[in-house]
Design an enzyme around this catalytic site. Structure first.
Site, PDB file in Angstrom:
ATOM      1  N   CYS A 132      -5.468   8.699  -5.418  1.00 34.52           N
ATOM      2  CA  CYS A 132      -4.216   9.040  -4.711  1.00 34.52           C
ATOM      3  C   CYS A 132      -3.439  10.154  -5.406  1.00 34.52           C
ATOM      4  CB  CYS A 132      -3.333   7.809  -4.557  1.00 34.52           C
ATOM      5  SG  CYS A 132      -4.208   6.416  -3.850  1.00 34.52           S
ATOM      6  N   HIS A 187       3.456  10.011  -3.075  1.00 29.72           N
ATOM      7  CA  HIS A 187       2.305   9.332  -2.472  1.00 29.72           C
ATOM      8  C   HIS A 187       2.793   8.173  -1.604  1.00 29.72           C
ATOM      9  CE1 HIS A 187      -1.323   7.229  -1.769  1.00 29.72           C
ATOM     10  NE2 HIS A 187      -1.101   6.294  -2.667  1.00 29.72           N
ATOM     11  N   ASN A 220      -1.593   4.205   3.963  1.00 30.49           N
ATOM     12  CA  ASN A 220      -1.909   4.904   2.722  1.00 30.49           C
ATOM     13  C   ASN A 220      -3.180   5.724   2.944  1.00 30.49           C
ATOM     14  OD1 ASN A 220      -2.820   5.606   0.160  1.00 30.49           O
ATOM     15  ND2 ASN A 220      -2.415   3.600  -0.740  1.00 30.49           N
TER      16      ASN A 220
HETATM   17  S1  B82 Z   1       1.939  -5.442  -3.472  1.00 33.22           S
HETATM   18  O1  B82 Z   1       2.114  -5.431  -4.899  1.00 33.22           O
HETATM   19  O2  B82 Z   1       0.937  -6.370  -3.019  1.00 33.22           O
HETATM   20  N1  B82 Z   1       3.384  -5.729  -2.828  1.00 33.22           N
HETATM   21  C1  B82 Z   1       4.466  -5.050  -3.469  1.00 33.22           C
HETATM   22  C2  B82 Z   1       5.625  -4.698  -2.629  1.00 33.22           C
HETATM   23  C3  B82 Z   1       3.522  -6.535  -1.662  1.00 33.22           C
HETATM   24  C4  B82 Z   1       4.005  -7.888  -1.951  1.00 33.22           C
HETATM   25  C5  B82 Z   1       1.462  -3.847  -2.960  1.00 33.22           C
HETATM   26  C6  B82 Z   1       1.088  -3.544  -1.651  1.00 33.22           C
HETATM   27 BR1  B82 Z   1       1.076  -4.863  -0.286  1.00 33.22          BR
HETATM   28  C7  B82 Z   1       0.688  -2.243  -1.291  1.00 33.22           C
HETATM   29  C8  B82 Z   1       0.692  -1.249  -2.247  1.00 33.22           C
HETATM   30  C9  B82 Z   1       1.075  -1.565  -3.541  1.00 33.22           C
HETATM   31  C10 B82 Z   1       1.105  -0.539  -4.603  1.00 33.22           C
HETATM   32  O3  B82 Z   1       1.814  -0.746  -5.563  1.00 33.22           O
HETATM   33  N2  B82 Z   1       0.308   0.543  -4.456  1.00 33.22           N
HETATM   34  C11 B82 Z   1       0.089   1.600  -5.356  1.00 33.22           C
HETATM   35  C12 B82 Z   1       0.748   1.693  -6.564  1.00 33.22           C
HETATM   36  C13 B82 Z   1       0.492   2.735  -7.455  1.00 33.22           C
HETATM   37  C14 B82 Z   1      -0.451   3.671  -7.146  1.00 33.22           C
HETATM   38  C15 B82 Z   1      -1.129   3.615  -5.934  1.00 33.22           C
HETATM   39  C16 B82 Z   1      -0.863   2.575  -5.042  1.00 33.22           C
HETATM   40  C17 B82 Z   1      -1.605   2.552  -3.764  1.00 33.22           C
HETATM   41  O4  B82 Z   1      -1.621   1.538  -3.077  1.00 33.22           O
HETATM   42  O5  B82 Z   1      -2.206   3.600  -3.437  1.00 33.22           O
HETATM   43  C18 B82 Z   1       1.465  -2.857  -3.885  1.00 33.22           C
END
Ligand code: B82
Length: 324
Positions: A113, A249, A279
């Site tokens: 990403c 991102h 995403n």
């Molecule tokens: S999660 O941690 O499951 N969440 C947090 C609000 C839901 C309870 C989650 C979810 Br669903 C989707 C994306 C992320 C996330 O933190 N994504 C990323 C973080 C850093 C770098 C890249 C990404 C990515 O998804 O591309 C967390």
């Protein structure tokens, strides 16, 4: 001093098929309410026949048509992707052949990403080495839908397919001002996809051969909202009040909420379109840029100051400050 490299054109291409949260609720045990409240995603584009190269070629053709350059004027093509059609040839070489950019060198760059930010930073350095007027294409393209476990409701709802890119030229009065790239390979296992584990007659290991994208949501969420937020705050520093918009991102709207709080920047200066695309990994930042130029929030040559920030698998991340 006309020694900046600037974005002279943008373009994007997405698959026709729209898959809504309601559509996904027919396939896995999930709901629009669950997905939207946790991620900010409503729908995404999913490839039916398109490959990553098809989407990237459309972007490259559109960049050429809009800029009225001939393909021979392109010096290089960089494609950031974690879902190339093949490991070889690169998507970049497929694009180079399709648009007949006969004088261009071409390669893919793998930084998940953060891929577009890594590629734009690389292109900036390549153009700085040129003494004559030169042009480079930087494209982010993904067909992530083919790497997903469509039985896993925690990942398959998050991603979409897209390509988008920019045409860069050198010797400009404004453009890319500075960048900073980072990696933290100690946390590589937090987000993995596409292992190459075909067995050979000499192979003795008995590894898991699942190629599906896997992520530890909590770990990468903490990475984004602590480590990336801290490095972004340090990177922006004294330029903060000059920055018009932040193009981050598009992983999750909650990440943008936290970033705006940590930086003390109004939430509406963090542009957003993950509601319609999910995403799209390396495509997410150029897709946002191209859409916001199309809807006149941003304009090429209007001197708006932007921060681009990519972060993801690797873990790789990076930031770019530029004038549009
Ligand atoms: S999660 O941690 O499951 N969440 C947090 C609000 C839901 C309870 C989650 C979810 Br669903 C989707 C994306 C992320 C996330 O933190 N994504 C990323 C973080 C850093 C770098 C890249 C990404 C990515 O998804 O591309 C967390």
């Amino acid at each position: 001093m006309a020694n900046y490299n600037r974005i002279i054109q943008v373009a994007h291409a997405v698959p026709e098929k729209i898959v809504t949260n309601e559509d996904l609720a027919q396939i896995v045990d999930t709901s629009d309410e669950w997905i939207y409240s946790r991620t900010g995603i409503k729908e995404r584009r999913i490839a039916q026949n398109e490959r990553t190269s098809d989407l990237c070629i459309k972007v490259a053709e559109d960049l050429l048509a809009k800029s009225q350059l001939s393909p021979e004027q392109i010096d290089f093509i960089l494609v950031a992707t974690m879902t190339p059609d093949y490991q070889s040839p690169s998507v970049a070489c497929q694009v180079q052949g399709a648009i007949r950019a006969n004088g261009a060198f071409a390669f893919d760059l793998s930084a998940a990403c953060a891929g577009f930010v890594y590629a734009l930073s690389t292109a900036d350095k390549l153009l700085k080495a040129k003494t004559e007027r030169s042009y480079g294409m930087v494209i982010g393209g993904e067909v992530l839908s083919r790497t997903l476990d469509w039985q896993d409701r925690s990942t398959c709802v998050l991603f979409g397919d897209a390509a988008a890119g920019v045409l860069l030229s050198n010797q400009s009065e404004y453009g890319i001002i500075r960048d900073r790239l980072f990696a933290d390979g100690n946390r590589a296992q937090a987000l993995t996809s596409g292992g190459c584990l075909t067995s050979s007659p000499f192979n003795t290991s008995n590894q898991d051969t699942s190629n599906y994208l896997k992520m530890n949501g909590r770990d990468i969420f903490d990475f984004a909202t602590r480590d990336v937020a801290k490095s972004l705050a340090e990177f922006v520093d004294t330029d903060l009040s000059d920055v018009d918009y932040f193009l981050l991102h598009q992983a999750n709207a909650r990440i943008l909420d936290k970033m705006s709080k940590k930086l003390g920047v109004e939430r509406d200066r963090f542009l957003q379109n993950m509601d319609r695309y999910g995403n799209t990994s390396a495509a997410s930042i150029p897709l946002l840029l191209s859409e916001k130029i199309a809807d006149h929030t941003l304009s090429l040559g209007k001197n708006q100051k932007l921060i681009l920030s990519g972060f993801g698998g690797g873990l790789a991340y990076g930031h770019i400050l530029l004038t549009l």
